[in-house]
Design an enzyme around this catalytic site. Structure first.
Site, short mmCIF file in Angstrom:
data_model
loop_
_atom_site.label_atom_id
_atom_site.label_comp_id
_atom_site.label_asym_id
_atom_site.label_seq_id
_atom_site.Cartn_x
_atom_site.Cartn_y
_atom_site.Cartn_z
CG ASN A 13 -1.69 1.25 1.42
OD1 ASN A 13 -1.79 2.06 0.50
ND2 ASN A 13 -2.26 1.44 2.61
CE LYS A 15 -0.15 3.45 4.68
NZ LYS A 15 -0.18 3.58 6.12
CG HIS A 98 -5.97 2.13 4.99
ND1 HIS A 98 -5.57 3.07 5.91
CD2 HIS A 98 -4.95 1.25 4.87
CE1 HIS A 98 -4.34 2.77 6.33
NE2 HIS A 98 -3.94 1.67 5.71
CD GLU A 100 -3.05 5.72 6.60
OE1 GLU A 100 -3.00 5.78 5.36
OE2 GLU A 100 -2.15 5.21 7.29
CD GLU A 170 -3.69 -2.40 7.26
OE1 GLU A 170 -2.62 -2.70 6.75
OE2 GLU A 170 -4.26 -1.31 7.03
N GLY A 176 2.19 2.36 10.66
CA GLY A 176 3.16 3.44 10.49
C GLY A 176 3.85 3.85 11.78
CB SER A 216 4.83 -1.67 12.06
OG SER A 216 4.47 -0.31 12.27
P1 PGA Z 1 2.60 0.33 7.56
O1 PGA Z 1 1.16 0.58 6.91
O2 PGA Z 1 3.10 -0.98 7.01
O3 PGA Z 1 3.44 1.50 7.09
O4 PGA Z 1 2.41 0.29 9.03
C1 PGA Z 1 0.26 -0.48 6.73
C2 PGA Z 1 -1.01 0.02 6.10
O5 PGA Z 1 -1.43 1.15 6.41
O6 PGA Z 1 -1.64 -0.69 5.30
#
Ligand code: PGA
Length: 255
Positions: A13, A15, A98, A100, A170, A176, A216
């Site tokens: 992903n 982003k 997601h 976010e 998640e 992140g 992460s």
């Molecule tokens: P990350 O993000 O691996 O940077 O923690 C995962 C995601 O948001 O799908």
């Protein structure tokens, strides 16, 4: 891994990262080293503006996914992209719900449900994201919270279509942050999700559904996460941005 019959999924992903040249260079760098899709399904979910260009360059074993879509085919929705447009561009997967998007763009369990249905109706594989905040984890109500997200997301979805959905568990506190859920925490919550799916669609079918972990994930921790009984792959943000790391992440999922 060997005992699991489900085909693992490694999905990046990106982003809101990478310009066009960087995106294309990545795909050229990984294309030839992607395993056969029966062994590992690999997907890169890229910013919408790059999707068409990337689909044209995707190798036989790599797929390009979107990070979001609207649930309507067309309409007066300034700034949005419809499932028909994604199909037109050759996109075959889409991240839906997601955290976010739920947090910053007001996505709700209701819109997530509409989007999952719209994706399936257009033969786009939904990567449906669920997961709890830190305060919910600390209160000890993670399973209840995630169950509610799952029940709403699958409302009105028949078995045949439910089998196409990929779930990504998640935990928001792990995204992140560099703090990964322990492999036990991730596996336990994913088992709970599979129990909910088993209630909806029967155990034999729930055992066929892919549930990924995200938050992460990196080249150091992926192997132990994938070694757990119920973790069928990973949705990876930061660590999916470098082609060398993505190749290592994919390798970790090979049987
Ligand atoms: P990350 O993000 O691996 O940077 O923690 C995962 C995601 O948001 O799908």
């Amino acid at each position: 891994m060997a005992s699991k019959k489900r085909v693992p999924v490694i999905a990046g992903n990106w982003k809101m990262f990478k310009n066009r040249d960087e995106a294309l260079a990545f795909v050229f760098a990984v294309n030839d080293n992607m395993p056969k899709r029966k062994e590992v399904e690999t997907v890169i979910c890229a910013p919408a503006i790059h999707l068409s260009a990337l689909v044209k360059r995707q190798g036989d074993n790599l797929r390009i996914g979107a990070q979001n879509m609207h649930f309507k085919d067309s309409g007066a929705f300034t700034g949005e992209i419809s499932p028909l447009m994604l199909v037109d561009a050759g996109v075959s997967y889409c991240v839906i719900g997601h955290s976010e998007r739920r947090q910053y763009f007001n996505e709700t369990d209701e819109t997530v449900n509409l989007k999952v249905k719209a994706a399936i109706a257009h033969d786009i594989i939904p990567i449906l994201c669920v997961g709890e905040s830190l305060s919910i984890r600390e209160k000890g109500t993670t399973n209840r919270f995630v169950k509610k997200q799952i029940l709403k997301a699958y409302e009105g979805i028949e078995l045949e279509d439910a089998l196409k959905v990929i779930v990504a568990y998640e935990p928001i506190w792990a995204i992140g942050t560099g703090v990964t859920a322990t492999k036990e925490q991730a596996n336990e919550t994913i088992k709970g999700i599979r129990r909910v799916l088993a209630k909806l669609y029967q155990r034999v079918n729930a055992n066929k559904m892919r549930i990924l972990y995200g938050g992460s994930v990196n080249t150091n921790n992926i192997k132990e996460l994938l070694g757990e009984s119920d973790i069928d792959g990973a949705l990876i943000g930061g660590a999916s941005l470098k082609s060398d790391d993505f190749l290592k992440l994919v390798d970790a999922a090979r049987k």
